[in-house]
Design an enzyme around this catalytic site. Sequence first.
Site, short mmCIF file in Angstrom:
data_model
loop_
_atom_site.label_atom_id
_atom_site.label_comp_id
_atom_site.label_asym_id
_atom_site.label_seq_id
_atom_site.Cartn_x
_atom_site.Cartn_y
_atom_site.Cartn_z
N LEU A 1 29.25 107.85 93.58
CA LEU A 1 28.30 108.17 94.76
C LEU A 1 27.46 109.41 94.30
CD1 LEU A 1 27.68 106.72 97.41
CD2 LEU A 1 29.41 108.15 98.39
N HIS B 1 24.81 121.15 93.36
CA HIS B 1 24.02 122.22 92.95
C HIS B 1 24.06 122.90 91.67
CE1 HIS B 1 23.05 123.11 97.44
NE2 HIS B 1 23.62 121.76 97.54
N ASP C 1 21.43 113.42 105.08
CA ASP C 1 21.49 114.16 103.55
C ASP C 1 20.95 113.05 102.67
OD1 ASP C 1 22.13 116.10 102.11
OD2 ASP C 1 24.14 115.46 101.67
N HIS D 1 29.61 123.96 101.62
CA HIS D 1 29.93 124.31 100.26
C HIS D 1 30.93 125.76 99.90
CE1 HIS D 1 27.12 121.40 98.42
NE2 HIS D 1 26.48 121.37 99.41
N GLU E 1 19.89 125.27 101.82
CA GLU E 1 21.32 124.93 101.50
C GLU E 1 21.71 125.52 100.17
OE1 GLU E 1 22.12 120.80 101.09
OE2 GLU E 1 24.40 120.98 101.22
N ASN F 1 32.75 117.01 103.30
CA ASN F 1 32.27 117.06 101.92
C ASN F 1 31.91 118.59 101.43
OD1 ASN F 1 31.66 113.81 101.16
ND2 ASN F 1 31.01 114.29 102.91
#
Length: 374
Positions: free
Chosen positions: A297, A132, A264, A184, A120, A208
Amino acid sequence: MSSLRIRGGIDAAGAPIEVAIVDGLQLAEADGVPEYDAAGLTVLPGLIDLQVNGAVGHDLTDEPESLWEVAAGLARHGVTAFVPTVITSSPSARERALEALAGGPPEGWAGAVPLGLHFEGPMIARSRKGAHPVQWLIEPSLDLVDGWSPDAGVVVVTIAPELPGALEVIEALAARGVVVSVGHTDATTAQVAAAVAAGARLVTHLGNTMPPMLAREPGLVGHALGGTSLTAGVIADGFHLDPLTLNTAWRSLAPSGRFLAVTDTTAALGMPDGPARLGDHDVVVADGTVRLADGTLAGSAASLSQCLRVIREVTGASLAEAVDCCSGVPARLLGDAARGALAPGCRGDVTLVDDDLHVVATVVGGVLVHDGRR
Ligand code: ZN
């Protein structure tokens, strides 16, 4: 011992079922093999999680060598196969993960089977990088992905298709049989369509780290929900998506088999509720979530069986429909005809749950690797 006869339980539709497994494979019947009494339990095809960042205290990007411990931990949560996910990182983390996978499990190990890695990143959008690390983001290039193939241990790659050189990389990976996932990303609708034309088949955690769907710019979310090409990974933990969003995704995707439930999940899966230290962060683990001290979160601590419960509660799906998103859909996406079903000829991967869909026992390749009743 990889032969087992599971009897006395019911299937997802409520009908009595017996599963006979000999030498790791389901057969129509089996005599003279050990029996597992599944009375009072529901017998499901083994659950398959295509997005796992870690479990039981280990992060797969920070500690790729923990692969087999994570895999053993997942089996205690009903998972029989999974795709370990390495996020954007130094090249050495990816190499170490490939080595851990190729090295195979330690002597006497039992657990969920890793089906190959999900890289990912690092070819993702800076503006949508989420958690990331920015210093390892890199533009797509054929050199970077040289050797990434299912045979070499890479089965899923998440990429942002708007980056220079991305389409060429998507084409190359898809031609090798890698499942290319869009995520992403800040891609426009046209850029998503170009990625699909180049061979992309999946969306990484729908909703997301991507733009929202707009009236005349549906983007990645709209392409997944309104189109017919993309399967979408949906974090169905009950926290990452509003129930209305989850229900919208369900209604759009499930009828055509494109709703892929993923957790996830992180190192926090399997850790007790309460304060914990994860990577560089002090966090609080509670009810399948990981939050920073201020309540933000910070990841999932959900199991796939929790997602199964959430899907049923939110969408009203039948158990058989919900289970398919956690077993059949991921198996078919990876082209793995031996998994994702209770049928003669398939591997002996079985998840047994109680009436509340809590995992009671897990069987992988005919081996009882977890039995909560003992
Ligand atoms: Zn992500």
